[in-house]
Design an enzyme around this catalytic site. Structure first.
Site, PDB file in Angstrom:
ATOM      1  N   HIS A  56      18.957  27.068  -2.317  1.00 11.23           N
ATOM      2  CA  HIS A  56      20.090  26.848  -1.907  1.00 11.23           C
ATOM      3  C   HIS A  56      20.217  27.958  -0.879  1.00 11.23           C
ATOM      4  O   HIS A  56      20.769  28.941  -0.798  1.00 11.23           O
ATOM      5  CB  HIS A  56      20.953  27.010  -2.845  1.00 11.23           C
ATOM      6  CG  HIS A  56      22.641  26.784  -2.512  1.00 11.23           C
ATOM      7  ND1 HIS A  56      23.388  25.951  -3.205  1.00 11.23           N
ATOM      8  CD2 HIS A  56      23.347  26.653  -1.407  1.00 11.23           C
ATOM      9  CE1 HIS A  56      24.584  25.775  -2.541  1.00 11.23           C
ATOM     10  NE2 HIS A  56      24.634  26.029  -1.507  1.00 11.23           N
ATOM     11  N   HIS A  58      21.256  28.358   3.434  1.00 12.20           N
ATOM     12  CA  HIS A  58      22.058  27.932   4.798  1.00 12.20           C
ATOM     13  C   HIS A  58      21.263  28.531   5.844  1.00 12.20           C
ATOM     14  O   HIS A  58      21.295  29.598   6.255  1.00 12.20           O
ATOM     15  CB  HIS A  58      23.062  28.142   4.636  1.00 12.20           C
ATOM     16  CG  HIS A  58      24.092  27.343   3.708  1.00 12.20           C
ATOM     17  ND1 HIS A  58      24.293  25.859   3.792  1.00 12.20           N
ATOM     18  CD2 HIS A  58      24.551  27.632   2.590  1.00 12.20           C
ATOM     19  CE1 HIS A  58      25.217  25.584   2.523  1.00 12.20           C
ATOM     20  NE2 HIS A  58      25.223  26.624   1.801  1.00 12.20           N
ATOM     21  N   ARG A  60      21.506  27.315   9.210  1.00  9.86           N
ATOM     22  CA  ARG A  60      22.326  27.138  10.126  1.00  9.86           C
ATOM     23  C   ARG A  60      21.490  26.436  11.323  1.00  9.86           C
ATOM     24  O   ARG A  60      22.551  26.009  12.331  1.00  9.86           O
ATOM     25  CB  ARG A  60      23.057  28.526  10.612  1.00  9.86           C
ATOM     26  CG  ARG A  60      23.813  29.058   9.540  1.00  9.86           C
ATOM     27  CD  ARG A  60      24.894  28.334   9.037  1.00  9.86           C
ATOM     28  NE  ARG A  60      25.751  29.209   7.850  1.00  9.86           N
ATOM     29  CZ  ARG A  60      26.235  28.773   7.081  1.00  9.86           C
ATOM     30  NH1 ARG A  60      26.283  27.350   7.021  1.00  9.86           N
ATOM     31  NH2 ARG A  60      27.205  29.526   6.334  1.00  9.86           N
ATOM     32  N   ASN A  90      24.120  20.967   5.555  1.00  8.21           N
ATOM     33  CA  ASN A  90      25.418  20.811   6.553  1.00  8.21           C
ATOM     34  C   ASN A  90      25.188  21.840   7.828  1.00  8.21           C
ATOM     35  O   ASN A  90      25.936  22.711   8.137  1.00  8.21           O
ATOM     36  CB  ASN A  90      26.714  21.549   5.634  1.00  8.21           C
ATOM     37  CG  ASN A  90      26.191  23.109   5.184  1.00  8.21           C
ATOM     38  OD1 ASN A  90      25.187  23.655   5.001  1.00  8.21           O
ATOM     39  ND2 ASN A  90      27.290  23.778   4.792  1.00  8.21           N
ATOM     40  N   ASP A 150      26.469  19.770   0.112  1.00 10.61           N
ATOM     41  CA  ASP A 150      26.814  21.020  -0.024  1.00 10.61           C
ATOM     42  C   ASP A 150      27.669  21.674   0.884  1.00 10.61           C
ATOM     43  O   ASP A 150      27.287  21.534   2.152  1.00 10.61           O
ATOM     44  CB  ASP A 150      25.763  22.002  -0.410  1.00 10.61           C
ATOM     45  CG  ASP A 150      26.343  23.524  -0.745  1.00 10.61           C
ATOM     46  OD1 ASP A 150      27.077  23.643  -1.738  1.00 10.61           O
ATOM     47  OD2 ASP A 150      26.115  24.634   0.071  1.00 10.61           O
ATOM     48  N   HIS A 230      25.589  26.554  -7.773  1.00 14.21           N
ATOM     49  CA  HIS A 230      26.507  27.715  -7.913  1.00 14.21           C
ATOM     50  C   HIS A 230      27.419  27.549  -8.961  1.00 14.21           C
ATOM     51  O   HIS A 230      28.766  27.630  -8.549  1.00 14.21           O
ATOM     52  CB  HIS A 230      27.048  28.131  -6.548  1.00 14.21           C
ATOM     53  CG  HIS A 230      27.788  27.048  -5.749  1.00 14.21           C
ATOM     54  ND1 HIS A 230      28.447  26.110  -6.036  1.00 14.21           N
ATOM     55  CD2 HIS A 230      27.221  26.753  -4.459  1.00 14.21           C
ATOM     56  CE1 HIS A 230      28.641  25.143  -5.021  1.00 14.21           C
ATOM     57  NE2 HIS A 230      27.899  25.588  -3.961  1.00 14.21           N
ATOM     58  N   ASN A 281      32.768  30.545  -1.514  1.00 11.99           N
ATOM     59  CA  ASN A 281      33.335  28.988  -2.228  1.00 11.99           C
ATOM     60  C   ASN A 281      31.813  28.511  -2.971  1.00 11.99           C
ATOM     61  O   ASN A 281      30.804  28.275  -2.476  1.00 11.99           O
ATOM     62  CB  ASN A 281      33.442  28.032  -1.290  1.00 11.99           C
ATOM     63  CG  ASN A 281      34.219  26.887  -1.715  1.00 11.99           C
ATOM     64  OD1 ASN A 281      34.422  26.880  -2.975  1.00 11.99           O
ATOM     65  ND2 ASN A 281      33.961  25.749  -1.094  1.00 11.99           N
ATOM     66  N   ASP A 308      22.733  30.599  -2.363  1.00 10.55           N
ATOM     67  CA  ASP A 308      23.766  30.444  -1.332  1.00 10.55           C
ATOM     68  C   ASP A 308      23.909  31.208  -0.227  1.00 10.55           C
ATOM     69  O   ASP A 308      25.012  31.513   0.322  1.00 10.55           O
ATOM     70  CB  ASP A 308      25.095  30.082  -2.147  1.00 10.55           C
ATOM     71  CG  ASP A 308      26.042  29.125  -1.272  1.00 10.55           C
ATOM     72  OD1 ASP A 308      25.563  28.625  -0.336  1.00 10.55           O
ATOM     73  OD2 ASP A 308      27.106  29.034  -2.013  1.00 10.55           O
ATOM     74  N   HIS A 312      27.363  34.058   8.526  1.00  5.20           N
ATOM     75  CA  HIS A 312      28.312  33.972   9.479  1.00  5.20           C
ATOM     76  C   HIS A 312      28.624  34.857  10.746  1.00  5.20           C
ATOM     77  O   HIS A 312      28.261  35.975  10.244  1.00  5.20           O
ATOM     78  CB  HIS A 312      29.746  33.692   8.776  1.00  5.20           C
ATOM     79  CG  HIS A 312      30.020  32.670   7.935  1.00  5.20           C
ATOM     80  ND1 HIS A 312      30.059  31.208   8.157  1.00  5.20           N
ATOM     81  CD2 HIS A 312      30.126  32.303   6.372  1.00  5.20           C
ATOM     82  CE1 HIS A 312      30.036  30.530   7.247  1.00  5.20           C
ATOM     83  NE2 HIS A 312      30.020  31.160   6.092  1.00  5.20           N
TER      84      HIS A 312
END
Ligand SMILES: [Zn+2]
Length: 433
Positions: A56, A58, A60, A90, A150, A230, A281, A308, A312
Site C-alpha cells: 500500500h 501512494h 502519486r 488513485n 483506495d 489499513h 484516513n 499507506d 502531500h
C-alpha cells in the site's frame, strides 16, 4: 553480474553468518571466510531480513509529481528496506486501464530502486459506478493482481460483489478501503472524546467495521479473496478474527502509524494541538484500538504491515485542520516504528517481522520473486538493519519528495544500513547507491 559477500549478518536475528550473493541469487550461506567476491559488506551486528514488500504505497505519479514521483518514492522505499511496493491506483489519470498500469510499471523498471507493482482501480475513475478494465489490467505487462479504489470505498454492495467474482478468474484480490461514506461525511478524526473536545466531526469506528463485515460475508458468498486495507479499530479485528475462524479467504493489513499513535496526538503533541500532520484516513484511534491492533498483528489475525505512504506537499498539509489533506509518509520509518511497537514490546521477533513485512504481503500480492526466506537459490532481495541505534526522526534527511511525517521530533530505534535488489545494492551505509 558482481558477487557480493555480506560478512557476519544475523539472519532473522540468529547467529552471525556470511551470505554470498551471486547472479541475482543468494548463492551460499555459512562461514565463507575464503570466498572471493567483487565487493564485501561488513554486517557485524546487523539483522538480515528478506527485502520488505509494501502492499500500500501512494507514489502519486502520474498527476501529482509535486508530492512524489516513482523515482523519489522508490528511493524512499529502498531507504526503508523495501525491495517491492504496490503503487495505489488513485493517480491522475486513475490507474483503471492497461495503459496507465503499464506506464507506472515501466516507470518503476526505469527507476530501479525497487520493484513497482501497480494496483488497478476497481471502478472506472474511482467513481464507484462501473467496474474498471480488471481483466485487461491483469493481462497487461504489469500483471495486476491487487485491485483497489483506495482513498475511496467500493461502497455499492453489488459492484463489490461483481469485483470479487471477476478477480477470481486470475487469482486476484480486492483490497478494500473500508469506509461507509454516509457515516463519514465531513469526518475529520476518530469519533470519541478527543473529537468532541476539539469540536471536529468524528469518523466513527462503526463506519469501518460495517463495511468489513459486509465484505467478509460477500467474499465468503462468492468464494473469493478479500484484503482489508489499513485496519484501525478493535472491532474490525474481532470481525476479521471471526471471518478467519470460518476459513474464509480474508487478509488484512495495519499501518505503522496505527500501531504507534493515537487520536490524542491531535490534542496534545510536541507539535501543538490541531496539527494536521496527524490527519489521516482512517484516523488515528484510541489506545485500546492500538493494543488490539498490536495483538492482532502478533497472533496473525492481521497478516501484514502496509505503510499507506501518502505524500502531500507542504501547502496541502500546513493549513487549518479541516482544510488539510489526509495522509502521512511512512516508507522510511516503517521498520523503526514496527521495531518500537512490536519488537521492543516482545510481541514479535525478527522472524515475525520478516513474515509480516515481507513474506505475507508478497503472498497476498502474488509477487513470486519477493518475500522468500534468505536461503541458497532464493532471489537476493535482502535488507541489512541495525536495531541497536536510536535516532531523532529528521524529515529533511528523507528521500521522499514530501515531508509530512508524524514522527518529526520523536526518537525511533533502528536504521536500514543496506538494501539489495536481486543482488544489486540500492542502499549502502544508509545512502542510496
Ligand atoms: Zn485508504
Amino acid at each position: 553480474m558482481t558477487t557480493i559477500l555480506i560478512r557476519g549478518a544475523r539472519i532473522l536475528g540468529g547467529a552471525p553468518r556470511d551470505i554470498l550473493l551471486r547472479d541475482g541469487l543468494v548463492a551460499e550461506i555459512g562461514d565463507l571466510a575464503d570466498a572471493r567476491a567483487d565487493q564485501t559488506v561488513d554486517a557485524a551486528g546487523l539483522v538480515a531480513l528478506p527485502g520488505l514488500v509494501d502492499l500500500h504505497t501512494h507514489l502519486r505519479e502520474p498527476g501529482r509529481e509535486d508530492a512524489e514521483t516513482v523515482e523519489t518514492g522508490t528511493q524512499a522505499a529502498a531507504r526503508g528496506g523495501y525491495t517491492a511496493v504496490h503503487a495505489m491506483a488513485n493517480t491522475s489519470p486513475v490507474a483503471d486501464t492497461a495503459g496507465v498500469v503499464e506506464q507506472v510499471w515501466r516507470l518503476g523498471q526505469e527507476s530501479g530502486h525497487c520493484d513497482v507493482q501497480p494496483v488497478g482501480a476497481v471502478t472506472s475513475g474511482l467513481e464507484g459506478r462501473q467496474l474498471a478494465e480488471l481483466g485487461a489490467m491483469a493481462d497487461s505487462a504489469a500483471r495486476v493482481r491487487v485491485f483497489s479504489d483506495d482513498g475511496k470505498c467500493v461502497s455499492d454492495a453489488v459492484l463489490m460483489r461483481r469485483a470479487l467474482e471477476y478477480v477470481k478468474a486470475f487469482d486476484g484480490v480486492v483490497a478494500q478501503h473500508a469506509q461507509e461514506p454516509r457515516l463519514t461525511e465531513g469526518a475529520q478524526l476518530n469519533e470519541g472524546e478527543v473529537s468532541a473536545r476539539l469540536g471536529l466531526t468524528g469518523w466513527p469506528a462503526v463506519a469501518e467495521e460495517a463495511i468489513i463485515a459486509r465484505d467478509c460475508l460477500l467474499a465468503a458468498h462468492v468464494g473469493s479473496r478479500l484484503h482489508v486495507c489499513h485496519v484501525s479499530t478493535a472491532g474490525s479485528v474481532e470481525i476479521i478474527r471471526w471471518a478467519k475462524s470460518k476459513g474464509w479467504d480474508v487478509t488484512a493489513e495495519v499501518t505503522p502509524h496505527h500501531l504507534l499513535l493515537t487520536d490524542s496526538r491531535a490534542e496534545t503533541s510536541p507539535l501543538g494541538p490541531y496539527n494536521p500532520i496527524y490527519k489521516v484516513n482512517p484516523p488515528l484511534r484510541t489506545a485500546e484500538d492500538v493494543r488490539a491492533l498490536r495483538e492482532a498483528l502478533a497472533d496473525g489475525t492481521i497478516d501484514c504491515v502496509a505503510t499507506d505512504h501518502a505524500p502531500h506537499p507542504v501547502e496541502d498539509k500546513e493549513t487549518e485542520w479541516a482544510a488539510a489533506a489526509m495522509g502521512m509518509i511512512g516508507l522510511e520509518t516503517a521498520l523503526p516504528v514496527v521495531q518500537e511497537a512490536m519488537v521492543e514490546t516482545g510481541l514479535l521477533d525478527w522472524a515475525g517481522v520478516a513474515d509480516r513485512m515481507s513474506a505475507r504481503p508478497a503472498r497476498i500480492g502474488r509477487l513470486a520473486g519477493h518475500g522468500r526466506p534468505i536461503e541458497p537459490g532464493a532471489p537476493a532481495n535482502v535488507t541489512l538493519y541495525d536495531p541497536s541505534v536510536r535516532r531523532p526522526v529528521d524529515p529533511t534527511a528523507m528521500a521522499s519528495k514530501s515531508r509530512n511525517t508524524p514522527y518529526e521530533g520523536m526518537t525511533l530505534p533502528g536504521r536500514v544500513v543496506a538494501t539489495f535488489l536481486r543482488g544489486r545494492p540500492t542502499v549502502l551505509e544508509g545512502k542510496l547507491v
